[in-house]
Design a protein around this motif. Structure first.
Motif, PDB file in Angstrom:
ATOM      1  N   THR A 126       0.791  -1.221   0.000  1.00 36.73           N
ATOM      2  CA  THR A 126       0.000   0.000   0.000  1.00 36.73           C
ATOM      3  C   THR A 126       0.828   1.279   0.000  1.00 36.73           C
ATOM      4  N   PHE A 127       2.026   1.246   0.601  1.00 37.81           N
ATOM      5  CA  PHE A 127       2.765   2.478   0.839  1.00 37.81           C
ATOM      6  C   PHE A 127       4.161   2.457   0.217  1.00 37.81           C
ATOM      7  N   VAL A 128       4.725   3.648   0.017  1.00 33.79           N
ATOM      8  CA  VAL A 128       6.028   3.826  -0.624  1.00 33.79           C
ATOM      9  C   VAL A 128       7.150   3.397   0.312  1.00 33.79           C
ATOM     10  N   ILE A 129       7.989   2.491  -0.170  1.00 34.17           N
ATOM     11  CA  ILE A 129       9.153   2.019   0.590  1.00 34.17           C
ATOM     12  C   ILE A 129      10.308   2.978   0.342  1.00 34.17           C
ATOM     13  N   ARG A 130      11.096   3.214   1.372  1.00 26.69           N
ATOM     14  CA  ARG A 130      12.257   4.118   1.268  1.00 26.69           C
ATOM     15  C   ARG A 130      13.523   3.299   1.528  1.00 26.69           C
ATOM     16  N   ASP A 131      14.304   3.047   0.491  1.00 26.63           N
ATOM     17  CA  ASP A 131      15.489   2.195   0.599  1.00 26.63           C
ATOM     18  C   ASP A 131      16.700   2.887   1.205  1.00 26.63           C
ATOM     19  N   ASP A 132      16.728   4.215   1.186  1.00 31.75           N
ATOM     20  CA  ASP A 132      17.904   4.945   1.651  1.00 31.75           C
ATOM     21  C   ASP A 132      17.757   5.461   3.082  1.00 31.75           C
TER      22      ASP A 132
END
Length: 173
Positions: free
Chosen positions: A85-91
């Protein structure tokens, strides 16, 4: 007479050091009350920040810097639901919290982001150039902090606003 001057200088240095330590570790932080809290994540489809369910909320913040925010809480939402559902932040790179805010262990969270926990974009540009990041564990433990984004890194170094970034406000928080 020289001894008195030396002792005076040493006492002044110790006092100034203690004051500086107090200001960095304690003075500017305030507790964020749970009733004033909201935990939001950026929806993959709409691109809008949406509130999620949370409990056991503890947080600190400071007016002296936009990156002093830290929060600890739990959420009943599963990682499967969140990742779909939500935006993943890899950094994501958690910032160290003061030692007295012991629910937030930045080193452990950072290590766990390499496998166990997943970081999400909470709110983009919560302050100009600063994003709120939320890391969630499979058991529902969750942590949030503010992190400088790509636009902020460039602008805060004194360079012009890059293409694709929002216009710089008159005064950056």
């Amino acid at each position: 007479m020289a001894r008195i001057a030396i002792v005076g200088i040493l006492m002044l240095a110790v006092t100034a050091g203690a004051l500086l330590y107090y200001q960095q570790v304690y003075a500017y932080y305030t507790q964020v009350q749970a009733e004033n809290a909201d935990v939001r994540l950026i929806n993959l489809v709409t691109g809008e920040a949406e509130p999620i369910l949370f409990d056991n909320f503890q947080a600190i913040d400071a007016d002296s810097s936009p990156i002093r925010y830290r929060a600890c809480f739990t959420t009943p939402l599963s990682l499967a639901t969140l990742t779909e559902t939500f935006v993943i932040r890899d950094d994501a790179e958690p910032r160290t919290a003061p030692g007295w805010f012991d629910c937030f262990d930045a080193e452990q969270i950072g290590a766990d982001l390499q496998g166990e926990a997943i970081a999400f974009l909470g709110v983009e540009n919560i302050h100009y150039g600063i994003d709120r990041i939320v890391a969630v564990y499979p058991d529902g433990r969750a942590y949030a902090w503010h992190q400088i984004n790509e636009c902020g890194e460039v602008v805060f170094d004194g360079n012009p606003v890059p293409e694709g970034c929002p216009a710089r406000p008159e005064s950056t928080d």
